[in-house]
Scaffold this motif. Structure first.
Motif, PDB file in Angstrom:
ATOM      1  N   ARG B 388     -26.949  -8.439  17.206  1.00 36.29           N
ATOM      2  CA  ARG B 388     -27.083  -9.889  17.244  1.00 36.29           C
ATOM      3  C   ARG B 388     -28.167 -10.388  16.288  1.00 36.29           C
ATOM      4  N   LEU B 389     -29.232  -9.602  16.204  1.00 35.09           N
ATOM      5  CA  LEU B 389     -30.342  -9.963  15.342  1.00 35.09           C
ATOM      6  C   LEU B 389     -29.910  -9.937  13.876  1.00 35.09           C
ATOM      7  N   PHE B 390     -29.213  -8.878  13.500  1.00 29.34           N
ATOM      8  CA  PHE B 390     -28.880  -8.673  12.099  1.00 29.34           C
ATOM      9  C   PHE B 390     -27.737  -9.539  11.620  1.00 29.34           C
ATOM     10  N   VAL B 391     -26.819  -9.847  12.529  1.00 25.39           N
ATOM     11  CA  VAL B 391     -25.614 -10.545  12.107  1.00 25.39           C
ATOM     12  C   VAL B 391     -25.951 -11.932  11.557  1.00 25.39           C
ATOM     13  N   LYS B 392     -27.052 -12.480  12.015  1.00 17.25           N
ATOM     14  CA  LYS B 392     -27.485 -13.791  11.532  1.00 17.25           C
ATOM     15  C   LYS B 392     -27.785 -13.763  10.037  1.00 17.25           C
ATOM     16  N   PHE B 393     -28.114 -12.582   9.515  1.00 18.00           N
ATOM     17  CA  PHE B 393     -28.496 -12.492   8.106  1.00 18.00           C
ATOM     18  C   PHE B 393     -27.462 -11.741   7.279  1.00 18.00           C
ATOM     19  N   VAL B 475     -38.378 -11.078   3.548  1.00 17.59           N
ATOM     20  CA  VAL B 475     -37.778 -11.246   2.222  1.00 17.59           C
ATOM     21  C   VAL B 475     -36.412 -10.571   2.206  1.00 17.59           C
ATOM     22  N   ALA B 476     -36.356  -9.346   2.756  1.00 18.53           N
ATOM     23  CA  ALA B 476     -35.096  -8.602   2.754  1.00 18.53           C
ATOM     24  C   ALA B 476     -34.016  -9.341   3.535  1.00 18.53           C
ATOM     25  N   VAL B 482     -28.651 -14.568   1.473  1.00 19.54           N
ATOM     26  CA  VAL B 482     -28.230 -15.239   0.238  1.00 19.54           C
ATOM     27  C   VAL B 482     -27.137 -14.431  -0.462  1.00 19.54           C
ATOM     28  N   LEU B 483     -27.295 -13.116  -0.505  1.00 22.44           N
ATOM     29  CA  LEU B 483     -26.297 -12.268  -1.165  1.00 22.44           C
ATOM     30  C   LEU B 483     -24.939 -12.368  -0.473  1.00 22.44           C
ATOM     31  N   LEU B 805     -34.852 -20.782   8.293  1.00 20.84           N
ATOM     32  CA  LEU B 805     -33.856 -21.760   7.850  1.00 20.84           C
ATOM     33  C   LEU B 805     -32.532 -21.067   7.533  1.00 20.84           C
ATOM     34  N   LEU B 806     -32.621 -19.947   6.833  1.00 20.39           N
ATOM     35  CA  LEU B 806     -31.397 -19.251   6.432  1.00 20.39           C
ATOM     36  C   LEU B 806     -30.616 -18.732   7.634  1.00 20.39           C
ATOM     37  N   SER B 807     -31.345 -18.359   8.695  1.00 20.40           N
ATOM     38  CA  SER B 807     -30.645 -17.801   9.858  1.00 20.40           C
ATOM     39  C   SER B 807     -29.772 -18.847  10.534  1.00 20.40           C
TER      40      SER B 807
END
Lengths: 74, 818
Positions: B388-393, B475-476, B482-483, B805-807
């Motif tokens: 769940r944590l990672f899927v946001k990014f 940053v990662a 973004v990628l 913001l990105l999440s």
């Protein structure tokens, strides 16, 4: 009701699967077939994804995916 | 000798790889399937006049054409050259495993079924009537317990036997009940002359709406359009009549057939309970305990591999330096005033290779522990906990391990990190993970940070270290997000539907095979390529060399140094043993090799042995080296040590001059117009450039460039001897934290993605990002007159806000899996 809404350890039956393409195929291969019994085992500590038991397998799927599976209690 | 081609097929977690290891022993060969980045494992053995080649196909649940693994497996089975399929089934979970077998039956291939884990099945109270199953499937069935090597000879025997009478072991096709009539109608239309696949198989796959087969038909059949039109009509008709789609009906029939087979061949079935695994899971996946357990597993992994592995290197390092001395000893000896080029080259090469070999103990422990985690079955659980944590990014639960290995806190290594992305199912998340891995804190960045922090931030070292090592995570995450929204948009993403298999006790053999595979890959790919790069760097540093005037100046200094030495020992009673130039040269080399030999010994006996050996070589030189109570020899020893010190300083001066004049130095200077905005001078640029080959060298380069006469590069000379402010230091640190991966990582990315394009992308974006961040910090910091720590804290907050913001941006529209 959809798969993510059932109570833990209460057996339910798969009624209908609303998915296409890869998701549908993947669900089929894992034993999500209309009429099969399914049971919620647990939710992840962060409450998504969930772990269910179907055909003696324990399978994890995201809530977003679980929403495409309609179920009823026996 | 006749050749037999065998393909191993089976579902994941059925013990297929163990069967493969059992058949081929260690004689395995790993390559990539053409055009994709999936391991192709093959091996061969000889048995009774036959050379049997085995291919271990990826484990799959079915043979649709949605995933690359499934396509590959399917193509290999249907390939004319594949003589026999060995279908591994987990006897303790037969119902599931037979689902894949049902699909194999449609392929009409000679089949052997390895009835594996029969011991577990029997413990669960299952009995089988295999004769019945043999009749139903027409396959040869062998009971095996691969982890205990049971059934090995029977499998080998049956391969030869099935090959002899191939036709009698071709699998029976499945009968699809109500749908069979429709399948037959399509079969009649298919013109078989030009097709390599069986009519039955094509027809079934058409009803399954399989894209690859439809394409195949269009390519190879004249009446494809007619068939496809008719197919559509039949499908609609069927759905009308039976109220279920053809695809679902086929799947359902397979499961039903699997049930029929199961009932026919198993006796005394009691329900298979996963009691043991469930008990473990109720703790490991417990709402409150899962995260602490995961954290402690990761911590233990770190502690054992990085910390203890690093301690192991104190044992292995002497071996490596012995290796270096031995290799270098084959090259021409050092002169009094210079070291021959070829010898310099040998030293340089050995240093470069040793820097990488030094990681082997760490990798060995790391790969060993990982193989255990993998074989036990903890990996999918890890993904389940953190998804769940990672899927946001735009990442995936499966990204946990690669990111952890690369150094999410401090001191990982990107090479095993990139290796660990191999098993990820979601290709988009896999790419995103791979591309952001280099932003983590690798082991070799730590000394660099420590050097700079010790020079500028002695008071706030702990705080700064914490900020540095955690800012890169944010940053990662941001970069990955973004990628996935931009360059990785087109990559396929897969549903997160994973089996959480029962826990297994791994076999030691399987683990060691995995460890050696990875170590071998590392040695083969990394060390060879880094060696090649080291050659290039050597040339870039050596040429064009120093100017004539400078060379004369240095030569004079060297002559001066020698005359001082001779003046001191002129009246000495041993003078005659050193009065020739050649003798002095010989003594210098004698002294240096003796010292390095002694440095690498720990035991007293060994030291005595070396002493007596060197005494034999030249008793006088030995006396000057260890004068003990001999007054005259002591004088020589003192004068000689002085000479060595001066000689060392001269060599260093030569080296600095050479670097500044060299191609690499010119490059460093070339970038100054750009890097000055971040406050970097040419020396730092050179350090960055050389750190690209292997990060270890950046500390050494900085030590050399900001020369302090002290041996210890960790001295604060960089702070005193340069115009750097703490703010400038922060810019340097951030650039280093984000700079491109080292060569070894780049090669690994190339190996995994199979494309130079992605490798260069992985190389260039961090440079741009790092430079922009450094310029941003330096300019804004200078403008606002911030201190170093302030600048770091504000930058941290800035990155954190962007990440938050990105999440919030959604990843993809729902149902994007087609």
């Amino acid at each position: 009701m959809t798969l993510d809404e059932i109570q833990t350890n209460k057996v339910a039956i798969i009624k209908e699967i609303n998915a296409q393409g890869m998701l549908l195929q993947k669900l089929y291969d894992m034993g999500f077939i209309e009429g099969n019994k399914i049971k919620m085992i647990r939710k992840s500590p962060l409450s998504d994804p969930i772990e269910v038991e179907v055909l003696a397998y324990h399978i994890s799927l995201r809530i977003q995916e679980a929403k495409s599976i309609k179920v009823t209690y026996e | 000798m006749n050749n037999i081609q065998v393909a191993l097929v089976g579902q994941p977690n059925c013990g297929k790889s163990t069967i493969f290891n059992m058949l081929t022993n260690i004689k395995q060969h790993i390559a990539n399937y053409p055009g994709v980045t999936i391991d192709k494992k093959s091996g061969s053995f000889n048995y009774k006049e036959s050379k049997i080649e085995v291919i271990d196909l990826p484990g799959t649940y079915s043979f649709s054409s949605y995933s690359v693994e499934e396509k590959i497996t399917r193509d290999y089975i249907l390939n004319k050259d594949t003589d026999i399929i060995i279908n591994t089934v987990d006897a303790s979970n037969l119902r599931r495993n037979l689902y894949l077998t049902m699909q194999l039956l449609d392929m009409h291939k000679p089949m052997i079924i390895a009835f594996n884990m029969i011991d577990v099945a029997k413990q669960n109270g299952l009995e089988f009537d295999l004769k019945k199953l043999q009749k139903l499937t027409n396959a040869k069935i062998i009971e095996t317990v691969a982890s205990k090597k049971q059934g090995l000879d029977e499998i080998k025997e049956s391969i030869v036997e099935v090959k002899k009478s191939q036709l009698s072991h071709i699998s029976n096709a499945l009968h699809y009940k109500e749908l069979q009539k429709y399948i037959d109608l399509i079969k009649e239309l298919i013109d078989n002359k030009s097709l390599t696949l069986s009519k039955h198989y094509i027809s079934v796959k058409l009803f399954e709406n399989d894209a690859q087969i439809i394409e195949y038909l269009k390519q190879n059949s004249n009446n494809a359009k007619q068939i496809l039109d008719y197919l559509e009509k039949l499908k609609e008709e069927f759905k009308e009549k039976f109220n279920i789609s053809c695809e679902q009906y086929i799947v359902k029939t397979r499961y039903e057939k699997a049930d029929e087979f199961l009932k026919a061949c198993s006796i005394n079935t009691k329900k298979n309970e996963r009691t043991f695994s469930d008990k473990i899971d109720s703790i490991v996946l417990n709402k409150y305990l899962a995260l602490p357990i995961l954290a402690s597993i990761i911590f233990t992994l770190y502690q054992l591999s990085i910390v203890y592995g690093y301690e192991l290197t104190t044992i292995t390092w002497p071996i490596l330096s012995w290796l270096k001395t031995t290799v270098v000893s084959f090259f021409p000896q050092e002169n009094i005033d210079s070291i021959p080029y070829i010898t310099q080259f040998a030293i340089w090469m050995m240093n470069s290779v040793n820097a990488l070999l030094n990681y082997l103990p760490i990798f060995f422990i790391l790969f060993f522990l990982l193989a255990i985690l993998e074989d036990v079955g903890y990996m999918p659980r890890m993904a389940f906990i953190l998804d769940r944590l990672f899927v946001k990014f735009g990442l995936h639960g499966e990204s946990t391990l690669p990111l952890v290995l690369s150094g999410i806190f401090a001191g990982g290594c990107a090479v095993p990190g990139v290796m660990a992305t191999k098993g990820m199912n979601d290709k988009k998340a896999q790419m995103a993970t791979m591309l952001t891995i280099p932003l983590m804190n690798c082991l070799a960045k730590i000394p660099f940070f420590t050097l700079i922090l010790a020079a500028f931030f002695q008071a706030d070292m702990a705080l700064m270290m914490f900020l540095i090592s955690t800012v890169t995570i944010f940053v990662a995450l941001s970069v990955s997000k973004v990628l996935t929204l931009t360059v990785l948009k087109a990559h396929e993403t897969t549903p997160f539907i994973m089996e959480l298999p029962s826990y297994h006790i791994p076999t030691l053999r399987g683990i060691f095979i995995k460890v050696f595979d990875k170590i071998w890959l590392y040695l083969k790919k990394i060390v060879t390529i880094v060696a090649a790069v080291a050659v290039v760097l050597f040339v870039l540093i050596q040429f064009p060399g120093i100017s004539k005037e400078k060379k004369e100046e240095l030569d004079n200094k060297s002559k001066n140094m020698q005359s001082i030495f001779y003046k001191k020992i002129q009246t000495n009673k041993y003078y005659s043993h050193l009065d020739e130039k050649d003798e002095l040269k010989a003594f210098i080399n004698f002294y240096n090799t003796y010292r390095s030999k002694r440095m690498n010994t720990t035991s007293k006996e060994k030291a005595k042995e070396i002493d007596s050996k060197y005494k034999d070589i030249n008793p006088y030189f030995f006396l000057f080296t260890k004068p003990k109570r001999d007054k005259e020899a002591k004088k020589i020893n003192r004068a000689f040590k002085k000479l060595l010190k001066t000689r060392k300083a001269l060599f260093r001066e030569t080296k600095d001059e050479k670097v500044e004049n060299s191609a690499l130095g010119s490059m460093g200077k070339f970038f100054v117009p750009l890097t000055q905005y971040a406050g970097f001078d040419w020396k730092i640029n050179v350090a960055f450039l050389s750190s690209f080959a292997a990060r270890e060298s950046s500390v050494a380069t900085i030590g050399a460039l900001y020369e302090s006469n002290k041996e210890d590069p960790r001295s604060s000379s960089i702070a005193s001897s340069s115009s750097y402010t703490p703010l400038g230091a922060v810019a340097i640190i951030i650039f280093m934290a984000l700079t491109p991966p080292c060569i070894a990582t780049m090669i690994m990315i190339k190996v995994q993605t199979n494309s130079y394009k992605w490798m260069f992308f992985a190389l260039s974006y961090p440079m741009v990002l790092g430079l922009l961040s450094a310029i941003f910090i330096f300019q804004v910091g200078s403008f606002l007159n911030l201190s170093g720590v302030e600048a770091m804290v504000y930058f941290y907050i800035f990155v954190l806000s962007i990440t938050m913001l990105l999440s919030l941006i959604p990843n993809y529209k729902k149902e994007n899996y087609v």
